[in-house]
Design an enzyme around this catalytic site. Structure first.
Site, PDB file in Angstrom:
ATOM      1  N   CYS A  79      -1.148 -29.204 -20.731  1.00 45.12           N
ATOM      2  CA  CYS A  79      -0.219 -29.477 -19.640  1.00 45.12           C
ATOM      3  C   CYS A  79      -0.522 -30.878 -19.152  1.00 45.12           C
ATOM      4  O   CYS A  79      -1.649 -31.159 -18.724  1.00 45.12           O
ATOM      5  CB  CYS A  79      -0.416 -28.455 -18.514  1.00 45.12           C
ATOM      6  SG  CYS A  79       0.526 -28.807 -17.011  1.00 45.12           S
ATOM      7  N   GLU A 159      12.670 -24.541 -20.764  1.00 44.65           N
ATOM      8  CA  GLU A 159      12.285 -23.158 -20.470  1.00 44.65           C
ATOM      9  C   GLU A 159      13.466 -22.197 -20.607  1.00 44.65           C
ATOM     10  O   GLU A 159      13.290 -21.025 -20.917  1.00 44.65           O
ATOM     11  CB  GLU A 159      11.694 -23.063 -19.064  1.00 44.65           C
ATOM     12  CG  GLU A 159      10.323 -23.705 -18.909  1.00 44.65           C
ATOM     13  CD  GLU A 159       9.189 -22.792 -19.362  1.00 44.65           C
ATOM     14  OE1 GLU A 159       9.407 -21.575 -19.459  1.00 44.65           O
ATOM     15  OE2 GLU A 159       8.084 -23.312 -19.637  1.00 44.65           O
ATOM     16  N   HIS A 195       6.694 -29.708 -22.601  1.00 45.83           N
ATOM     17  CA  HIS A 195       8.006 -29.078 -22.757  1.00 45.83           C
ATOM     18  C   HIS A 195       8.989 -29.982 -23.497  1.00 45.83           C
ATOM     19  O   HIS A 195       9.926 -29.505 -24.132  1.00 45.83           O
ATOM     20  CB  HIS A 195       8.603 -28.735 -21.385  1.00 45.83           C
ATOM     21  CG  HIS A 195       7.952 -27.596 -20.688  1.00 45.83           C
ATOM     22  ND1 HIS A 195       6.746 -27.711 -20.055  1.00 45.83           N
ATOM     23  CD2 HIS A 195       8.344 -26.307 -20.539  1.00 45.83           C
ATOM     24  CE1 HIS A 195       6.415 -26.543 -19.521  1.00 45.83           C
ATOM     25  NE2 HIS A 195       7.372 -25.672 -19.806  1.00 45.83           N
TER      26      HIS A 195
END
Length: 279
Positions: A79, A159, A195
């Site tokens: 992350c 997501e 992401h």
């Protein structure tokens, strides 16, 4: 009584605020096929990028402690936001277990991809605000010209599985057009959030030719391999355990959407729901 595993045979822990870190796990599994992995996605509290540094650090330490319950030999902070704000606290909390973030490997790859030092970084608000990429890039190339752009909507799009089509392309143009001017056109664009590789095709199309896209997954996997060898922690040639996945919310959705990031099917029974506050 079950004998404890030797350090070499223990799994590698990986965590992210959600499912984006599975892009890093994908690279790790490809580079280290003999290793076993446990992944935690803090899906109940994502995104981390819009939260304060103190909150991100508290969440990250909770995630790390949850993974220590699985007897990990190394922690990969997959992350960018947590890597940029919480790495010192994580290193202290898990000592002597080694901790690797994604910022330093990403900066290394960016400098390698930009001989003239013209580098653009897109990331979450928290990562941009913390300036970790800027510092890491400047430490390697002091005269680098670095421009940073927050791109928080990319996290929600990834997501939700909106990785192609008009909506992500409009968002990409909104974020990228201001940093892709002809006069300051960068040589590379750092995907400073795990992401973002899910939107790599759209980002590449909007960025156009001549700009290398850099994500930290491959370089992080290489850094993990080096550290395992340095610490004599690399697994042997035995059969690794099946990857295990932990989610703090909606494990069924994690299994379904997580395939986008991992590039492989995630069996629903491989995802365990965990409550970090009760560990």
């Amino acid at each position: 009584m079950t004998q404890p595993k030797s350090p070499r045979n223990r799994p590698i822990g990986v965590f992210d605020s959600g499912m984006g870190g599975l892009t890093v796990m994908r690279a790790l599994m490809a580079r280290l096929p003999n290793e076993s992995f446990v992944y935690l996605g803090d899906t109940a509290r994502l995104p981390y990028g819009s939260k304060s540094a103190d909150t991100v650090t508290r969440y990250a330490v909770q995630c790390a402690h949850a993974l220590t319950q699985h007897d990990i030999k190394l922690l990969v902070v997959a992350c960018n936001t947590a890597s940029s704000t919480a790495l010192p606290s994580l290193t202290a909390a898990l000592a002597p277990t080694p901790v690797i973030g994604v910022i330093e490997p990403g900066a290394e790859a960016a400098v390698a991809a930009a001989p003239m030092g013209r580098i653009a970084v897109i990331a979450t608000e928290g990562t941009v605000r913390g300036g970790a990429y800027l510092r890491a890039i400047k430490a390697r190339k002091a005269d680098a010209q670095v421009v940073q752009q927050p791109a928080p909507l990319f996290v929600a799009l990834a997501e939700e599985g909106f990785t192609q089509g008009a909506i992500p392309e409009l968002v990409a143009r909104n974020y990228l057009d201001p940093i892709l001017g002809e006069g300051t056109r960068p040589e590379c664009l750092v995907l400073g959030c795990t992401h973002f590789p899910a939107l790599k095709d759209v980002i590449a199309r909007v960025a156009g030719e001549g700009i290398a896209l850099v994500d930290s997954a491959a370089t992080t996997a290489a850094a993990v391999e080096r550290l395992l060898n340095q610490r004599d922690l690399a697994s042997g040639t035995g059969e690794p355990e099946r990857p295990r996945f932990l989610a703090t919310d909606a494990p069924e959705r994690f299994a379904r959407v997580g395939e986008i990031f991992l590039g492989a099917k995630i069996p629903a029974d491989a995802v365990e729901l965990v409550d970090l506050l009760n560990l």
